[in-house]
Design a protein around this motif. Structure first.
Motif, PDB file in Angstrom:
ATOM      1  N   SER A 190       1.658   2.249  -6.295  1.00 32.81           N
ATOM      2  CA  SER A 190       3.075   2.167  -4.909  1.00 32.81           C
ATOM      3  C   SER A 190       2.757   3.165  -4.353  1.00 32.81           C
ATOM      4  CB  SER A 190       3.990   2.976  -5.717  1.00 32.81           C
ATOM      5  OG  SER A 190       4.862   1.859  -7.101  1.00 32.81           O
ATOM      6  N   SER A 191       2.170   2.576  -2.904  1.00 37.96           N
ATOM      7  CA  SER A 191       2.173   3.491  -1.668  1.00 37.96           C
ATOM      8  C   SER A 191       3.234   2.509  -0.273  1.00 37.96           C
ATOM      9  CB  SER A 191       0.751   3.370  -0.835  1.00 37.96           C
ATOM     10  OG  SER A 191       0.644   4.521  -0.292  1.00 37.96           O
ATOM     11  N   ARG A 192       2.863   3.324   0.714  1.00 42.60           N
ATOM     12  CA  ARG A 192       3.615   2.169   2.065  1.00 42.60           C
ATOM     13  C   ARG A 192       2.782   2.802   3.074  1.00 42.60           C
ATOM     14  NH1 ARG A 192       8.514   1.235   3.297  1.00 42.60           N
ATOM     15  NH2 ARG A 192       9.687   0.563   0.711  1.00 42.60           N
ATOM     16  N   VAL A 193       2.704   1.020   3.701  1.00 44.26           N
ATOM     17  CA  VAL A 193       2.303   1.464   5.343  1.00 44.26           C
ATOM     18  C   VAL A 193       3.390   0.817   6.503  1.00 44.26           C
ATOM     19  CG1 VAL A 193       1.011  -0.452   5.658  1.00 44.26           C
ATOM     20  CG2 VAL A 193       0.864   1.017   6.882  1.00 44.26           C
ATOM     21  N   GLY A 194       3.733   2.678   6.743  1.00 41.54           N
ATOM     22  CA  GLY A 194       4.784   1.753   8.060  1.00 41.54           C
ATOM     23  C   GLY A 194       6.492   1.053   7.195  1.00 41.54           C
ATOM     24  N   LEU A 195       6.661  -0.224   7.390  1.00 37.82           N
ATOM     25  CA  LEU A 195       7.868  -0.565   7.041  1.00 37.82           C
ATOM     26  C   LEU A 195       7.590  -1.202   5.476  1.00 37.82           C
ATOM     27  CD1 LEU A 195      10.276  -1.791   9.750  1.00 37.82           C
ATOM     28  CD2 LEU A 195      10.404   0.410   8.378  1.00 37.82           C
ATOM     29  N   ILE A 196       6.679  -1.838   5.149  1.00 39.24           N
ATOM     30  CA  ILE A 196       5.467  -2.495   4.724  1.00 39.24           C
ATOM     31  C   ILE A 196       5.806  -1.360   2.903  1.00 39.24           C
ATOM     32  CG2 ILE A 196       4.118  -4.307   3.625  1.00 39.24           C
ATOM     33  CD1 ILE A 196       3.035  -4.330   6.737  1.00 39.24           C
ATOM     34  N   ALA A 197       6.257  -2.063   2.257  1.00 35.38           N
ATOM     35  CA  ALA A 197       6.324  -1.445   0.197  1.00 35.38           C
ATOM     36  C   ALA A 197       4.292  -1.967  -0.028  1.00 35.38           C
ATOM     37  CB  ALA A 197       6.962  -1.996  -1.038  1.00 35.38           C
ATOM     38  N   LEU A 198       3.712  -1.099  -0.080  1.00 32.87           N
ATOM     39  CA  LEU A 198       2.253  -1.556  -1.342  1.00 32.87           C
ATOM     40  C   LEU A 198       2.504  -1.185  -2.785  1.00 32.87           C
ATOM     41  CD1 LEU A 198       0.042   0.296   0.907  1.00 32.87           C
ATOM     42  CD2 LEU A 198       0.705  -2.512   2.159  1.00 32.87           C
ATOM     43  N   GLN A 199       2.614  -2.198  -3.752  1.00 32.02           N
ATOM     44  CA  GLN A 199       2.050  -2.272  -5.048  1.00 32.02           C
ATOM     45  C   GLN A 199       1.136  -2.931  -5.384  1.00 32.02           C
ATOM     46  OE1 GLN A 199       4.923  -0.259  -6.763  1.00 32.02           O
ATOM     47  NE2 GLN A 199       3.673  -0.987  -8.311  1.00 32.02           N
ATOM     48  N   THR A 200       0.376  -1.912  -7.122  1.00 32.36           N
ATOM     49  CA  THR A 200      -0.270  -2.771  -7.596  1.00 32.36           C
ATOM     50  C   THR A 200       0.195  -3.041  -9.055  1.00 32.36           C
ATOM     51  OG1 THR A 200      -1.946  -0.996  -8.295  1.00 32.36           O
ATOM     52  CG2 THR A 200      -2.530  -2.404  -6.612  1.00 32.36           C
ATOM     53  N   CYS A 201       0.098  -4.601  -9.285  1.00 33.74           N
ATOM     54  CA  CYS A 201       0.649  -4.813 -11.057  1.00 33.74           C
ATOM     55  C   CYS A 201      -0.471  -3.783 -11.469  1.00 33.74           C
ATOM     56  CB  CYS A 201       0.366  -6.107 -11.030  1.00 33.74           C
ATOM     57  SG  CYS A 201       1.322  -6.733 -12.523  1.00 33.74           S
ATOM     58  N   GLY A 202      -0.019  -3.475 -12.910  1.00 33.24           N
ATOM     59  CA  GLY A 202      -0.953  -3.019 -14.417  1.00 33.24           C
ATOM     60  C   GLY A 202      -1.301  -5.058 -14.693  1.00 33.24           C
ATOM     61  N   SER A 203      -2.097  -4.084 -15.855  1.00 31.89           N
ATOM     62  CA  SER A 203      -2.362  -5.661 -16.306  1.00 31.89           C
ATOM     63  C   SER A 203      -2.003  -5.249 -17.876  1.00 31.89           C
ATOM     64  CB  SER A 203      -3.947  -5.145 -16.559  1.00 31.89           C
ATOM     65  OG  SER A 203      -4.490  -3.689 -16.865  1.00 31.89           O
ATOM     66  N   LEU A 204      -2.393  -6.701 -18.008  1.00 27.50           N
ATOM     67  CA  LEU A 204      -1.917  -7.414 -19.242  1.00 27.50           C
ATOM     68  C   LEU A 204      -3.447  -6.704 -20.583  1.00 27.50           C
ATOM     69  CD1 LEU A 204      -0.098 -10.174 -19.583  1.00 27.50           C
ATOM     70  CD2 LEU A 204       0.350  -8.024 -19.819  1.00 27.50           C
ATOM     71  N   CYS A 205      -4.433  -6.950 -20.256  1.00 29.28           N
ATOM     72  CA  CYS A 205      -5.907  -6.602 -20.127  1.00 29.28           C
ATOM     73  C   CYS A 205      -5.372  -4.659 -20.774  1.00 29.28           C
ATOM     74  CB  CYS A 205      -7.178  -7.117 -19.689  1.00 29.28           C
ATOM     75  SG  CYS A 205      -7.180  -5.867 -18.065  1.00 29.28           S
ATOM     76  N   PRO A 206      -6.455  -4.225 -21.274  1.00 27.24           N
ATOM     77  CA  PRO A 206      -6.293  -2.279 -21.574  1.00 27.24           C
ATOM     78  C   PRO A 206      -6.648  -2.004 -19.700  1.00 27.24           C
ATOM     79  CG  PRO A 206      -7.296  -3.086 -22.983  1.00 27.24           C
ATOM     80  CD  PRO A 206      -7.220  -4.365 -21.907  1.00 27.24           C
ATOM     81  N   PRO A 207      -5.606  -0.431 -20.057  1.00 26.30           N
ATOM     82  CA  PRO A 207      -5.608  -0.118 -18.392  1.00 26.30           C
ATOM     83  C   PRO A 207      -6.305   0.503 -17.935  1.00 26.30           C
ATOM     84  CG  PRO A 207      -3.396  -0.439 -19.272  1.00 26.30           C
ATOM     85  CD  PRO A 207      -4.101  -0.393 -20.332  1.00 26.30           C
ATOM     86  N   ASN A 208      -7.125   0.546 -16.684  1.00 27.10           N
ATOM     87  CA  ASN A 208      -8.064   1.509 -16.291  1.00 27.10           C
ATOM     88  C   ASN A 208      -7.307   2.682 -15.936  1.00 27.10           C
ATOM     89  OD1 ASN A 208     -10.607  -0.341 -15.902  1.00 27.10           O
ATOM     90  ND2 ASN A 208      -9.691  -0.868 -13.853  1.00 27.10           N
ATOM     91  N   ARG A 232      16.667  -7.756  -3.333  1.00 25.67           N
ATOM     92  CA  ARG A 232      18.588  -7.477  -2.988  1.00 25.67           C
ATOM     93  C   ARG A 232      18.610  -6.773  -1.007  1.00 25.67           C
ATOM     94  NH1 ARG A 232      22.368  -4.158  -6.822  1.00 25.67           N
ATOM     95  NH2 ARG A 232      21.274  -4.739  -8.365  1.00 25.67           N
ATOM     96  N   ASN A 233      19.123  -7.342  -0.664  1.00 26.33           N
ATOM     97  CA  ASN A 233      20.036  -6.697   0.898  1.00 26.33           C
ATOM     98  C   ASN A 233      18.611  -6.858   1.843  1.00 26.33           C
ATOM     99  OD1 ASN A 233      22.643  -7.184  -0.174  1.00 26.33           O
ATOM    100  ND2 ASN A 233      22.195  -5.345  -1.047  1.00 26.33           N
ATOM    101  N   ASP A 234      17.520  -7.704   1.476  1.00 26.55           N
ATOM    102  CA  ASP A 234      16.572  -7.459   2.149  1.00 26.55           C
ATOM    103  C   ASP A 234      15.419  -6.368   1.986  1.00 26.55           C
ATOM    104  OD1 ASP A 234      17.448  -9.415   3.624  1.00 26.55           O
ATOM    105  OD2 ASP A 234      17.662  -9.075   5.374  1.00 26.55           O
ATOM    106  N   ARG A 235      15.830  -5.653   0.948  1.00 31.67           N
ATOM    107  CA  ARG A 235      15.309  -4.426  -0.141  1.00 31.67           C
ATOM    108  C   ARG A 235      14.225  -4.899  -1.133  1.00 31.67           C
ATOM    109  NH1 ARG A 235      18.564  -0.079  -1.683  1.00 31.67           N
ATOM    110  NH2 ARG A 235      16.558   1.158  -2.224  1.00 31.67           N
ATOM    111  N   LEU A 236      13.273  -4.223  -1.333  1.00 30.44           N
ATOM    112  CA  LEU A 236      12.476  -4.496  -2.395  1.00 30.44           C
ATOM    113  C   LEU A 236      12.636  -3.419  -3.592  1.00 30.44           C
ATOM    114  CD1 LEU A 236       9.853  -6.304  -3.830  1.00 30.44           C
ATOM    115  CD2 LEU A 236       8.301  -5.411  -1.987  1.00 30.44           C
ATOM    116  N   LEU A 237      12.407  -3.926  -4.596  1.00 33.13           N
ATOM    117  CA  LEU A 237      12.536  -2.775  -5.435  1.00 33.13           C
ATOM    118  C   LEU A 237      11.549  -3.588  -6.511  1.00 33.13           C
ATOM    119  CD1 LEU A 237      16.695  -2.715  -5.695  1.00 33.13           C
ATOM    120  CD2 LEU A 237      15.256  -0.729  -5.794  1.00 33.13           C
ATOM    121  N   SER A 238      11.164  -3.016  -7.274  1.00 36.37           N
ATOM    122  CA  SER A 238       9.617  -3.243  -8.414  1.00 36.37           C
ATOM    123  C   SER A 238       9.990  -2.135  -9.409  1.00 36.37           C
ATOM    124  CB  SER A 238       8.642  -2.926  -7.410  1.00 36.37           C
ATOM    125  OG  SER A 238       8.224  -3.605  -6.613  1.00 36.37           O
TER     126      SER A 238
END
Ligand SMILES: [Fe+2]
Length: 249
Positions: A190-208, A232-238
């Motif tokens: 998880s990270s953020r740039v300005g108002l934008i949340a940045l998120q990568t998803c884990g894998s279903l194959c073994p993680p790095n 929810r209410n214009d917010r992102l929860l991951s």
């Protein structure tokens, strides 16, 4: 609104990844999100039967699915086998998608570059700009390779290039996405740039492994995982949904 995201199954005949996918799908059938997005690298080596099995699992769902290819996918086989569930913006070329749901719009950009592990957003900026002109709700932007570094050098070398041009476009209209949601790195970050949340998803194959600084010999303890996003209410929860490790088939 709930949007599940699964990434990097990397299914192959001799790995348990497809079994992990089927367990995730069974869980999602009970959970019943409003949509499911797959952010690429569905199978290895163009494994046709793997694509077909994924398609059959997705066809059994009663919520829509949207699919992006990853650098490891064979796009012609993927298009052919998943035509019923892919919902791509065109019948050939880049495998983008756009979906207007009740509370948010999902936009997926195929940033893959043929024959390369890295991605590049620049060839797709005009398509994205034209699509965003129609978006009236908060939106989520999906892509396979993340347009931001995660601090693991070997993975950052094969991220999505020209992130500055992407951010310039996204910020120009004053309504940036709630989040840029990616796969490719086989770890939730998880990270953020300005108002934008940045998120990568884990894998279903073994993680790095978590190769920060020079910690190259640390064992991997992480479980396979996927994400459930809530707008929810214009917010992102991951939320990260972790899966027990599966024995090799
Ligand atoms: Fe990838």
């Amino acid at each position: 609104m709930l949007v599940a995201q699964i990434s990097d199954i990397h299914a192959s005949p001799d790995s348990p990844s497809l079994l992990a996918f089927e367990r995730a799908i069974d869980w999602l059938k009970a959970f019943r999100p409003d949509a499911l997005v797959l952010t690429g690298d569905l199978v290895d080596d163009g494994w046709q039967r793997g694509y077909r099995q994924i398609a059959e699992s997705l066809q059994a769902l009663d919520f829509p699915t949207y699919l992006l290819p990853g650098n490891g996918d064979d796009q012609s086989v993927m298009r052919a086998e998943l035509a019923e569930v892919g919902k791509w913006a065109g019948t050939s070329g880049s495998m983008h998608f756009q979906a207007a749901l009740n509370d948010a719009t999902l936009v997926g950009v195929d940033v893959t570059v043929a024959g390369q592990s890295h991605g590049d957003i620049r060839p797709h900026l005009s398509w994205l700009k034209s699509r965003l002109a129609d978006v009236a709700t908060p939106f989520l932007l999906f892509m396979h390779q993340p347009p931001f570094g995660i601090g693991i050098e070997v993975l950052d070398q094969v991220g999505c290039r020209n992130a500055d041009a992407l951010l310039e476009l996204l910020n120009a209209g004053g309504r940036p996405p709630l989040g840029i949601l990616c796969g490719h790195v086989h770890r939730p970050v998880s990270s953020r740039v300005g108002l934008i949340a940045l998120q990568t998803c884990g894998s279903l194959c073994p993680p790095n492994p978590l190769l920060l600084r020079d910690q190259a010999d640390l064992a991997v303890l992480d479980a396979s995982s996927f994400l459930v996003h809530e707008v929810r209410n214009d917010r992102l929860l991951s939320h990260v949904v972790s899966m027990q490790t599966l024995a090799r088939a």
